[in-house]
Enzyme design. Sequence first.
Site, mmCIF file in Angstrom:
data_model
loop_
_atom_site.group_PDB
_atom_site.id
_atom_site.type_symbol
_atom_site.label_atom_id
_atom_site.label_comp_id
_atom_site.label_asym_id
_atom_site.label_seq_id
_atom_site.Cartn_x
_atom_site.Cartn_y
_atom_site.Cartn_z
ATOM 1 N N LYS A 190 0.883 -1.178 0.000
ATOM 2 C CA LYS A 190 0.000 0.000 0.000
ATOM 3 C C LYS A 190 0.915 1.220 0.000
ATOM 4 O O LYS A 190 0.928 2.036 0.930
ATOM 5 C CB LYS A 190 -0.915 -0.041 1.236
ATOM 6 C CG LYS A 190 -2.022 0.996 1.253
ATOM 7 C CD LYS A 190 -3.162 0.705 0.298
ATOM 8 C CE LYS A 190 -4.169 1.853 0.309
ATOM 9 N NZ LYS A 190 -5.227 1.709 -0.712
ATOM 10 N N ASP A 224 -5.634 -3.394 -1.890
ATOM 11 C CA ASP A 224 -7.048 -3.365 -2.308
ATOM 12 C C ASP A 224 -7.192 -3.894 -3.739
ATOM 13 O O ASP A 224 -8.103 -4.676 -4.048
ATOM 14 C CB ASP A 224 -7.651 -1.954 -2.148
ATOM 15 C CG ASP A 224 -6.736 -0.832 -2.606
ATOM 16 O OD1 ASP A 224 -5.607 -1.112 -3.057
ATOM 17 O OD2 ASP A 224 -7.148 0.336 -2.532
ATOM 18 N N ASP A 252 -7.581 -15.211 3.715
ATOM 19 C CA ASP A 252 -8.963 -15.659 3.932
ATOM 20 C C ASP A 252 -9.769 -15.510 2.640
ATOM 21 O O ASP A 252 -10.572 -16.373 2.293
ATOM 22 C CB ASP A 252 -9.631 -14.868 5.069
ATOM 23 C CG ASP A 252 -9.482 -15.557 6.423
ATOM 24 O OD1 ASP A 252 -8.468 -16.272 6.614
ATOM 25 O OD2 ASP A 252 -10.362 -15.387 7.288
HETATM 26 MN MN MN Z 1 -6.322 -15.218 9.653
#
Ligand code: MN
Length: 353
Positions: A190, A224, A252
């Site tokens: 970022k 992002d 995730d």
């Molecule tokens: Mn995690």
Amino acid sequence: MSKTYKVAVIGGDGTGPEVVREAIKVLQVASRRHGFTLDLQDFDFGGARYLRTGEALPDSAADEMRQFNAILLGAIGHPDVKPGILEKGILLRLRFELDQYINLRPVKLFPGVETPIKNKGPAEIDYVVVRENTGDLYSGVGGVSLKGTPHEVAVQSAVYNRFQVDRCLKYAFECARKRGKKKTLALCGKTNVLTYLYDLWERAFHEMGAAEYPDIKREYYHVDATCMWMIKNPEWFDVIVTGNMFGDIITDLGAMTQGGMGIAAGGNINPAGVSMFEPIGGSAPKYTGKNVINPLAAICAAGMMLETLGEAKAAAAIEAAVADVTAHKLKSLGAGQMGFSTTEVGDLVAERV
Ligand code: MN
Ligand code: IPM
């Protein structure tokens, strides 16, 4: 004489012990087939022990773990223990004390597994995330003042030094070279906002790449945008390297694209020390003891463990067995929706190894 590996087994909380049992079943078969021996020792670290003794992890734990070749972990997290205590007191403490500075998380769609991404299959979803595992917002630097007042201040700093960044980048470049697929390493950062933190990463990334890995193509994505492309064009990725916090979050997301927590595995790796392998999902208290949870993530974690121990053939056999089971047997990967019980899925993989 065949090789013997000493493995510390931490079943942990919830469904952890159930999935680890299936992973061990598969490991035992693989060890017989591939000519090595496993010397397993159980440790009762987890919520139940904490509630009993008031201690998350004995101070001697890391030293004890250093006597092993690897650690296999089920899950940490207990409904009766306040969030943070076991995670910090067991999982993060072991990662830090054993200096497991890499969290390696493959994002791989197995055949027959449903992905929520339309028109993408196993050919498009197959990359690895190299998550730095010791620094960033996880370093514990920060504090609070005026707690409980309307003016309470809380600070938690993202911290990296060049040494941590360099050793992680080196691992990631080597990983891209070893995979030999697209020979591409993408830095996820970022740099437009975290102008100190990811500027350090970006400079180190290009310096190392230019000097030592001219054969590896370098790409950069903001975090992002990384999330966007992981959904839109996952086939762009080969190896992604990133800091601890972004790595936690994007893996995730990656796990969901590969069919969910039932199959997502990871390794906390110290290339010169003791590494710890785990399914990346949680302890799933509501499924505990029901024999319905999917053990494939734990089985894949066991496969990664063998790979790291140098048993590449056995690791490949486990991966192929899992692929055969997902392609031809399981209805779905969700708990209770597999068409088979936890133990049956363990059997299906074991008999194919
Ligand atoms: Mn995690
Ligand atoms: C993970 C988990 C842990 C992390 C938690 C439980 C501390 O989310 O392994 O991804 O944030 O690293």
